[in-house]
Design a protein around this motif. Structure first.
Motif, short mmCIF file in Angstrom:
data_model
loop_
_atom_site.label_atom_id
_atom_site.label_comp_id
_atom_site.label_asym_id
_atom_site.label_seq_id
_atom_site.Cartn_x
_atom_site.Cartn_y
_atom_site.Cartn_z
N GLN A 9 0.85 -1.18 0.00
CA GLN A 9 0.00 0.00 0.00
C GLN A 9 0.89 1.24 0.00
O GLN A 9 1.82 1.34 0.80
CB GLN A 9 -0.93 -0.02 1.21
CG GLN A 9 -2.16 0.84 1.00
CD GLN A 9 -3.26 0.55 2.00
OE1 GLN A 9 -2.97 0.38 3.18
NE2 GLN A 9 -4.50 0.50 1.54
N ASP A 10 0.60 2.11 -0.95
CA ASP A 10 1.32 3.37 -1.10
C ASP A 10 0.56 4.45 -0.33
O ASP A 10 -0.57 4.23 0.09
CB ASP A 10 1.35 3.69 -2.61
CG ASP A 10 2.23 4.87 -2.97
OD1 ASP A 10 2.98 5.33 -2.11
OD2 ASP A 10 2.16 5.31 -4.13
N HIS A 11 1.16 5.61 -0.16
CA HIS A 11 0.49 6.75 0.48
C HIS A 11 0.71 7.93 -0.42
O HIS A 11 1.74 8.61 -0.33
CB HIS A 11 1.07 7.00 1.88
CG HIS A 11 0.88 5.86 2.84
ND1 HIS A 11 1.45 4.63 2.65
CD2 HIS A 11 0.14 5.77 3.97
CE1 HIS A 11 1.09 3.82 3.65
NE2 HIS A 11 0.29 4.49 4.46
N THR A 63 1.31 13.00 -4.70
CA THR A 63 2.77 12.97 -4.82
C THR A 63 3.16 11.70 -5.56
O THR A 63 2.28 10.91 -5.91
CB THR A 63 3.42 12.91 -3.42
OG1 THR A 63 3.16 11.61 -2.87
CG2 THR A 63 2.87 13.97 -2.48
N GLY A 64 4.44 11.48 -5.72
CA GLY A 64 4.89 10.20 -6.28
C GLY A 64 4.66 9.05 -5.31
O GLY A 64 4.66 7.89 -5.69
N GLY A 65 4.45 9.38 -4.05
CA GLY A 65 4.27 8.35 -3.01
C GLY A 65 5.10 8.72 -1.80
O GLY A 65 6.31 8.93 -1.91
N CYS A 112 4.03 -0.35 -15.82
CA CYS A 112 4.83 -1.37 -16.50
C CYS A 112 6.16 -1.61 -15.79
O CYS A 112 7.12 -2.03 -16.41
CB CYS A 112 5.06 -0.96 -17.95
SG CYS A 112 5.96 0.58 -18.14
N ARG A 113 6.20 -1.37 -14.45
CA ARG A 113 7.46 -1.37 -13.69
C ARG A 113 7.13 -1.48 -12.22
O ARG A 113 5.97 -1.43 -11.85
CB ARG A 113 8.19 -0.07 -14.00
CG ARG A 113 7.13 1.09 -14.10
CD ARG A 113 7.31 2.25 -13.33
NE ARG A 113 6.17 3.14 -13.38
CZ ARG A 113 5.55 3.59 -12.31
NH1 ARG A 113 5.94 3.22 -11.12
NH2 ARG A 113 4.52 4.41 -12.42
N PHE A 114 8.17 -1.59 -11.39
CA PHE A 114 7.93 -1.57 -9.95
C PHE A 114 7.44 -0.19 -9.54
O PHE A 114 7.80 0.81 -10.15
CB PHE A 114 9.22 -1.85 -9.18
CG PHE A 114 9.62 -3.30 -9.17
CD1 PHE A 114 8.87 -4.24 -8.48
CD2 PHE A 114 10.76 -3.73 -9.82
CE1 PHE A 114 9.23 -5.57 -8.44
CE2 PHE A 114 11.13 -5.07 -9.80
CZ PHE A 114 10.36 -5.99 -9.11
N GLY A 115 6.66 -0.12 -8.48
CA GLY A 115 6.26 1.17 -7.93
C GLY A 115 7.39 1.75 -7.10
O GLY A 115 8.30 1.04 -6.67
N ASP A 116 7.35 3.05 -6.92
CA ASP A 116 8.30 3.72 -6.05
C ASP A 116 7.51 4.63 -5.14
O ASP A 116 6.84 5.53 -5.64
CB ASP A 116 9.28 4.53 -6.90
CG ASP A 116 10.49 4.95 -6.09
OD1 ASP A 116 10.57 4.61 -4.91
OD2 ASP A 116 11.37 5.64 -6.66
N PRO A 117 7.40 4.39 -3.85
CA PRO A 117 8.31 3.63 -2.99
C PRO A 117 8.00 2.13 -2.81
O PRO A 117 8.73 1.47 -2.07
CB PRO A 117 8.14 4.33 -1.64
CG PRO A 117 6.71 4.78 -1.64
CD PRO A 117 6.40 5.15 -3.06
N GLU A 118 7.00 1.57 -3.47
CA GLU A 118 6.65 0.18 -3.18
C GLU A 118 7.83 -0.78 -3.32
O GLU A 118 7.97 -1.73 -2.56
CB GLU A 118 5.52 -0.30 -4.10
CG GLU A 118 4.18 0.37 -3.85
CD GLU A 118 3.94 1.54 -4.78
OE1 GLU A 118 4.90 2.32 -5.01
OE2 GLU A 118 2.82 1.69 -5.28
N CYS A 119 8.68 -0.52 -4.33
CA CYS A 119 9.84 -1.40 -4.56
C CYS A 119 10.74 -1.46 -3.32
O CYS A 119 11.37 -2.48 -3.05
CB CYS A 119 10.62 -0.87 -5.76
SG CYS A 119 11.93 -1.95 -6.32
N1 GLY Z 1 4.06 4.84 -6.09
C1 GLY Z 1 3.32 4.95 -7.28
C2 GLY Z 1 4.04 4.63 -8.50
O1 GLY Z 1 5.16 4.19 -8.50
O2 GLY Z 1 3.46 4.80 -9.57
#
Ligand code: GLY
Ligand code: AMP
Length: 426
Positions: free
Chosen positions: A211-213, A225-227, A286-293
């Motif tokens: 889960q992202d924020h 934001t980007g996360g 099409c990639r890992f999430g950031d910050p999820e990665c």
């Molecule tokens: N955290 C959302 C993204 O990477 O798109």
């Protein structure tokens, strides 16, 4: 093996960190990387979207495997180009990356293959879009078709805001050509979560749900934001929901992409809304999430190079991924002003302290011009802790965050609290 990682954020630092644990990795390069990454990989000053430059470098340095972190090179066709030159690379081709690069393509794919998502209409001119909105006399979510650095989505509160969103994207061209087409989409409600399938186009393995924020302020308030932080596994995605996501989303999409002649290799990031009618797709990446990665890499027990190689070579069938039983939390420390115009060049204090095991500070926007790290981006650091429990990882991440400082630094204080609430721990 000589490994090249492409990108410069916290996600790429987490990838480099995990790859460095692989017995197969001898030399790790990162293009362009950042201050923190330069401690564990050789950073080379080639931009992530400079495909000819990256190709030439990979040939010269005899790169055995390239791992692409960010979406731009993927949508520009880096995988096609590298593959054409006989180089192994982890990620989808340009045609497959359209699942993120074009929301119109992605929505049409979902419709064709019966994947649950919000009802939608596609428009290529503002007049017709506004006519439609007025005829329905209610608010919608308006989305630019193309890549817009995560900012091309407007969740309008009323009819006027919906109409204004159309003007902003189509007439004012706020996101440039990304707004040549738009999606006008029904609003969904529910908790959001992300599920990541790593696939070779036929078989896949699943990573724990995260889960992202996305919002800047505590309690999911303020701008996108980007996360600002993440945790995994997210208990809101129960084993039953995960099974439903596999059955109704992941399998039909992987099969659908193959039938469309767009074999999907790499990470399929499913951004989900867990609605009362079951999980529905908000977006694919099409990639890992950031910050999820940053919270997923610490949960992988397997040698990650073996996973990426199996995907790149189309040999995932007999592969089995080992995960550990930890929970990870990442708190993003951001620059003053972020997500709007932000300050840069601030000295970062507290990074010299040795971290205990079960923690890592991933660098997102830092440079190291001399002995000291300075800030160079909106999201600066991802303080990540991984322990046996979600409560433990949250506590540890905040403890470490409290030891770091730079002028203007701010961060959310409620990362992971939804999980604690769900588990009855707050
Ligand atoms: N955290 C959302 C993204 O990477 O798109
Ligand atoms: P996206 O970039 O497509 O992930 O959208 C950004 C954010 O907008 C998502 O994380 C959601 O919070 C919100 N959003 C997108 N689509 C919808 C929708 N159909 N209904 C409600 N919220 C949405």
């Amino acid at each position: 093996m000589n490994i090249l990682v492409i990108g410069s954020g916290g996600r790429e630092h987490a990838l480099v960190w995990k790859i460095a644990q692989s017995r197969q990795a001898s030399t790790i390069f990162c293009a362009p990387g950042n201050g923190g990454i330069s401690e564990s990989a050789e950073c080379i000053p080639i931009k992530a979207n400079d495909i000819p430059g990256l190709l030439q470098f990979s040939k010269e340095k005899k790169i055995d495997l390239t791992v692409v972190g960010s979406e731009e090179p993927l949508t520009l066709g880096i995988v096609d180009e590298f593959t054409k030159h006989g180089l192994l690379i982890f990620g989808p081709t340009a045609q497959a990356a359209e699942i993120e690069g074009s929301k119109v393509f992605s929505k049409q794919l979902m419709k064709k293959y019966g994947v649950p998502t919000a009802e939608f209409e596609i428009f290529s001119d503002a007049v017709h879009a506004k006519e439609f909105i007025r005829s329905k006399n209610k608010s919608f979510v308006v989305k630019a078709d193309g890549l817009a650095a995560g900012k091309g989505v407007i969740v309008a509160a009323d009819v006027q805001e919906t109409l204004d969103a159309v003007d902003l994207i189509m007439s004012d061209k706020k996101f440039g050509t990304a707004g040549n087409k738009i999606i006008v989409e029904e609003k969904m409600s529910g908790e959001e979560a992300s599920v990541f399938a790593v696939t070779d186009g036929e078989d896949y393995v699943l990573l724990p749900a995260a889960q992202d924020h996305k919002r800047i302020f505590d309690g999911d308030r303020g701008g996108n934001t980007g996360g600002m932080g993440a945790y995994a596994p997210a208990p809101v995605v129960t084993p039953e929901i995960m099974a439903q996501v596999e059955r109704t989303i992941i399998r039909p999409v992987i099969r659908g992409m193959a039938s469309e002649g767009r074999l999907y290799k790499g990470v399929l990031y499913c951004g989900l809304m867990l609605t009362d009618d079951g999980p529905k797709v908000v977006e694919f990446n099409c990639r890992f999430g950031d910050p999820e990665c940053q919270v997923l890499m610490p949960l992988i027990e397997s040698d990650v190079i073996e996973l990426f190689l199996a995907v790149a070579q189309g040999k995932l069938k007999n592969y089995s991924l080992r995960l550990n039983s930890m929970t990870a939390t990442c708190v993003v420390l951001a620059s003053g002003g972020y997500p709007d115009a932000f300050e840069k060049g601030k000295t970062i204090f507290g990074l010299e302290k040795k971290l205990s095991s079960g923690a890592m500070i991933f660098h997102a926007g830092t440079q190291k011009p001399d002995e000291k790290f300075i800030t160079s981006g909106g999201r600066v650091l991802g303080v990540t802790a991984f322990t046996d429990t979600i409560a433990g990882s949250i506590q540890k991440a905040y403890e470490i965050a409290g030891q770091v400082s730079f002028e203007g630094m701010h961060f959310r204080k409620d990362i992971g609290f939804k999980a604690l609430k769900r588990l009855g721990q707050v």
